[in-house]
Write a protein that holds these residues in place. Structure first.
Motif, PDB file in Angstrom:
ATOM      1  N   ARG A  58      32.885  38.590  41.582  1.00 38.10           N
ATOM      2  CA  ARG A  58      34.342  38.601  41.689  1.00 38.10           C
ATOM      3  C   ARG A  58      34.976  38.621  40.299  1.00 38.10           C
ATOM      4  NH1 ARG A  58      37.969  34.469  45.252  1.00 38.10           N
ATOM      5  NH2 ARG A  58      36.092  34.640  46.539  1.00 38.10           N
ATOM      6  N   LEU A  61      34.574  42.192  38.824  1.00 39.47           N
ATOM      7  CA  LEU A  61      35.437  43.156  39.501  1.00 39.47           C
ATOM      8  C   LEU A  61      36.899  42.949  39.117  1.00 39.47           C
ATOM      9  CD1 LEU A  61      33.841  43.285  43.072  1.00 39.47           C
ATOM     10  CD2 LEU A  61      33.663  44.986  41.251  1.00 39.47           C
ATOM     11  N   CYS A  64      37.434  44.506  35.889  1.00 36.09           N
ATOM     12  CA  CYS A  64      37.488  45.965  36.007  1.00 36.09           C
ATOM     13  C   CYS A  64      38.849  46.466  36.506  1.00 36.09           C
ATOM     14  CB  CYS A  64      36.389  46.468  36.932  1.00 36.09           C
ATOM     15  SG  CYS A  64      34.712  46.261  36.274  1.00 36.09           S
ATOM     16  N   LEU A  97      41.227  46.231  44.870  1.00 34.56           N
ATOM     17  CA  LEU A  97      40.343  45.401  45.663  1.00 34.56           C
ATOM     18  C   LEU A  97      41.048  44.087  45.981  1.00 34.56           C
ATOM     19  CD1 LEU A  97      36.969  45.914  43.724  1.00 34.56           C
ATOM     20  CD2 LEU A  97      37.957  47.308  45.555  1.00 34.56           C
ATOM     21  N   TRP A 207      26.736  43.208  36.975  1.00 36.90           N
ATOM     22  CA  TRP A 207      27.961  42.471  36.620  1.00 36.90           C
ATOM     23  C   TRP A 207      27.815  41.622  35.356  1.00 36.90           C
ATOM     24  CZ3 TRP A 207      25.238  40.839  41.091  1.00 36.90           C
ATOM     25  CH2 TRP A 207      24.750  39.517  41.081  1.00 36.90           C
ATOM     26  N   ALA A 229      31.073  50.561  35.781  1.00 32.43           N
ATOM     27  CA  ALA A 229      32.339  50.395  36.509  1.00 32.43           C
ATOM     28  C   ALA A 229      32.728  51.683  37.223  1.00 32.43           C
ATOM     29  CB  ALA A 229      33.442  49.968  35.544  1.00 32.43           C
ATOM     30  N   HIS A 233      32.913  51.575  41.377  1.00 33.16           N
ATOM     31  CA  HIS A 233      34.238  51.674  41.995  1.00 33.16           C
ATOM     32  C   HIS A 233      34.449  53.005  42.706  1.00 33.16           C
ATOM     33  CE1 HIS A 233      34.905  48.155  39.450  1.00 33.16           C
ATOM     34  NE2 HIS A 233      35.892  47.859  40.265  1.00 33.16           N
TER      35      HIS A 233
END
Length: 483
Positions: A58, A61, A64, A97, A207, A229, A233
């Motif tokens: 998390r 992300l 990102c 997201l 990650w 990334a 994604h």
């Protein structure tokens, strides 16, 4: 002998804008469906894994959401590595997201530690059970679009090379069969293939940016953060129902259904079946159809279909095409990595005739054993280099030096494909142009050059998962569940 170089196929992005590079196209124009009311805008993400991994995923992300600088390159090779533009409502993706603590299922460390003490087959089965139960409970809420699973570090199974979705793979990965009972990725996806939301597996190095090591040596290469990334994604956007880019299609082009056929052995090793992946050229969506049992030919020791099985396989494929598009295609192209038998050729033509489709191309694409070309200097032939070796065979380099990159981006000597039509009348230039374009339709990899057309790449992936699914069990037809 002439060796013309095909033009690098352009892809289509928002508002019909075009470019050869998926990353540039999205960064400048946005995804192909950016103006569509059905394009994903809010993507609720569910997370499965140990607490530390869930927090790490998390956190990365969320990082990102903002742009990530590109890896440094040599002067003149800036196109090779491009910055990631961020993934948010204000980014070129136009989507974000969404995280919710209610969409998290933590796997207790106590249960994961037991995996390291069990034999490989038992540990893999136990891990699949833990993750599948968690994924099922999340999917059944109806609130998540994609479920991200942190692959358990404790599991030492037979995945000796990563899949492309984990953003750390060999770009020339062979999608051969893996030992039954020893592949967490394929077994988990086989177990979850009917859930309402597709899965996305992630390894810790994706990650953390720290390469995995064993006995002091790096297990697998790790791509730079911006590339990781991009790949992740783009895959999430597609799995959430989006269309990152499309193949270019002229108004005069026939509506074409591309079908990739491959064979896989059932988990017990006793039977051969066929897996089919369809790729629609207008959108690139893949639809999976499972066929009947194949037979090993005494002539070439390769699996082949009977006339009736080939006919039924293509009829089922065309039925799925019609369900998706509301009409039949005007042209069918079948790609296969083994030679077409007379029975297969007759069966495919019978199916086309029953649906009154006049344009059929059957292409045998050999991935090994093709002759190589040598180019003056240190770099290999250009991607797109083609040589017609005879009236019914053509050599095509889908990997090679890329002028847009001003280098050859691979690690190994590129292997060309050998394309052989099974019937007379096939335009080899059109066939090779299609194949080159289909190599760009992999949403696990945002770089513009791949070796295999998506018709074959999807068939490999589908087969490695369906081998673990009972023959009569219901399966998901959307390719997003298999990538």
């Amino acid at each position: 002998m002439k060796a013309p170089v095909l033009h690098e196929p352009e892809l289509e992005f928002r508002a019909g804008n075009r470019h050869i590079d998926p990353r540039y196209g999205i960064s400048v124009y946005g995804p192909a469906d950016a103006d569509s009311p059905t394009g994903p805008r809010q993507i609720p993400i569910a997370l499965v894994g140990p607490a530390q991994a869930v927090d790490g995923i998390r956190s990365w992300l969320q990082r990102c959401q903002d742009p990530i600088e590109a890896k440094e390159t040599k002067p003149g090779q800036e196109n090779l590595h491009q910055p990631f533009p961020g993934f948010s409502a204000d980014s070129p993706f136009g989507a974000q997201l969404v995280f919710d603590d209610a969409l998290v299922r933590e796997i207790p460390e106590r249960q994961l530690r037991r995996l390291a003490r069990a034999d490989i087959a038992s540990a893999t089965a136990d891990a699949v059970g833990l993750y599948a139960d968690a994924a099922r409970s999340l999917a059944e809420t109806g609130r998540c679009r994609v479920i991200i699973c942190a692959r358990p570090e404790e599991l030492q199974d037979k995945e000796d090379r990563p899949s492309s979705e984990e953003a750390a793979g060999d770009r020339e990965e062979e999608q051969g069969e893996r030992e039954a009972g020893g592949d967490f990725h394929d077994l988990l996806k086989a177990t979850a293939v009917t859930l309402p939301a597709p899965l996305q597996l992630m390894r810790k190095e994706t990650w953390t940016g720290i390469p995995a090591k064993a006995n002091g040596q790096t297990v697998r290469p790790l791509q730079d953060e911006a590339t990781r990334a991009w790949n992740l994604h783009t895959a999430l956007y597609y799995k959430a129902g989006g269309t990152p880019w499309r193949m270019q299609r002229h108004s005069s082009d026939l509506a074409t259904c591309y079908v990739g056929v491959s064979f896989y052995r059932s988990a017990n090793g006793n039977e051969l079946h066929t897996a089919v992946a369809q790729v629609f050229n207008e959108r690139g969506d893949g639809v999976v159809v499972r066929g009947g049992t194949a037979q090993i030919s005494k002539t070439d020791r390769q699996p082949h279909l009977t006339v009736s099985d080939a006919r039924q396989l293509l009829l089922d494929a065309l039925a799925e095409y019609r369900t998706t598009h509301g009409h039949q295609p005007a042209r069918i192209v079948v790609h296969k990595t083994s030679k077409f038998t007379t029975g297969e050729t007759d069966g495919f033509h019978e199916a086309a005739n029953l649906r009154e489709i006049d344009h059929v191309d059957l292409l045998w694409i050999q991935r090994r054993g093709a002759p190589h070309l040598y180019r003056t200097g240190q770099l290999p032939p250009l991607r797109g280099t083609s040589v017609q070796l005879g009236a019914r065979s053509l050599l095509l380099y889908t990997l090679g030096s890329v002028p847009y990159f001003r280098t050859y981006p691979g690690l190994y000597v590129p292997q060309p494909l050998l394309i052989r039509p099974a019937i007379h009348g096939t335009d080899l230039l059109t066939a090779s142009t299609d194949i080159l374009a289909l190599t760009k339709m992999n949403w696990n990899n945002a770089q513009l050059d791949e070796r295999d057309p998506l018709t074959l790449r999807t068939a490999y992936r589908v087969g490695s998962i369906l081998k673990h699914v009972p023959p009569n069990a219901r399966i998901a037809t959307r390719y997003a569940y298999y990538m």
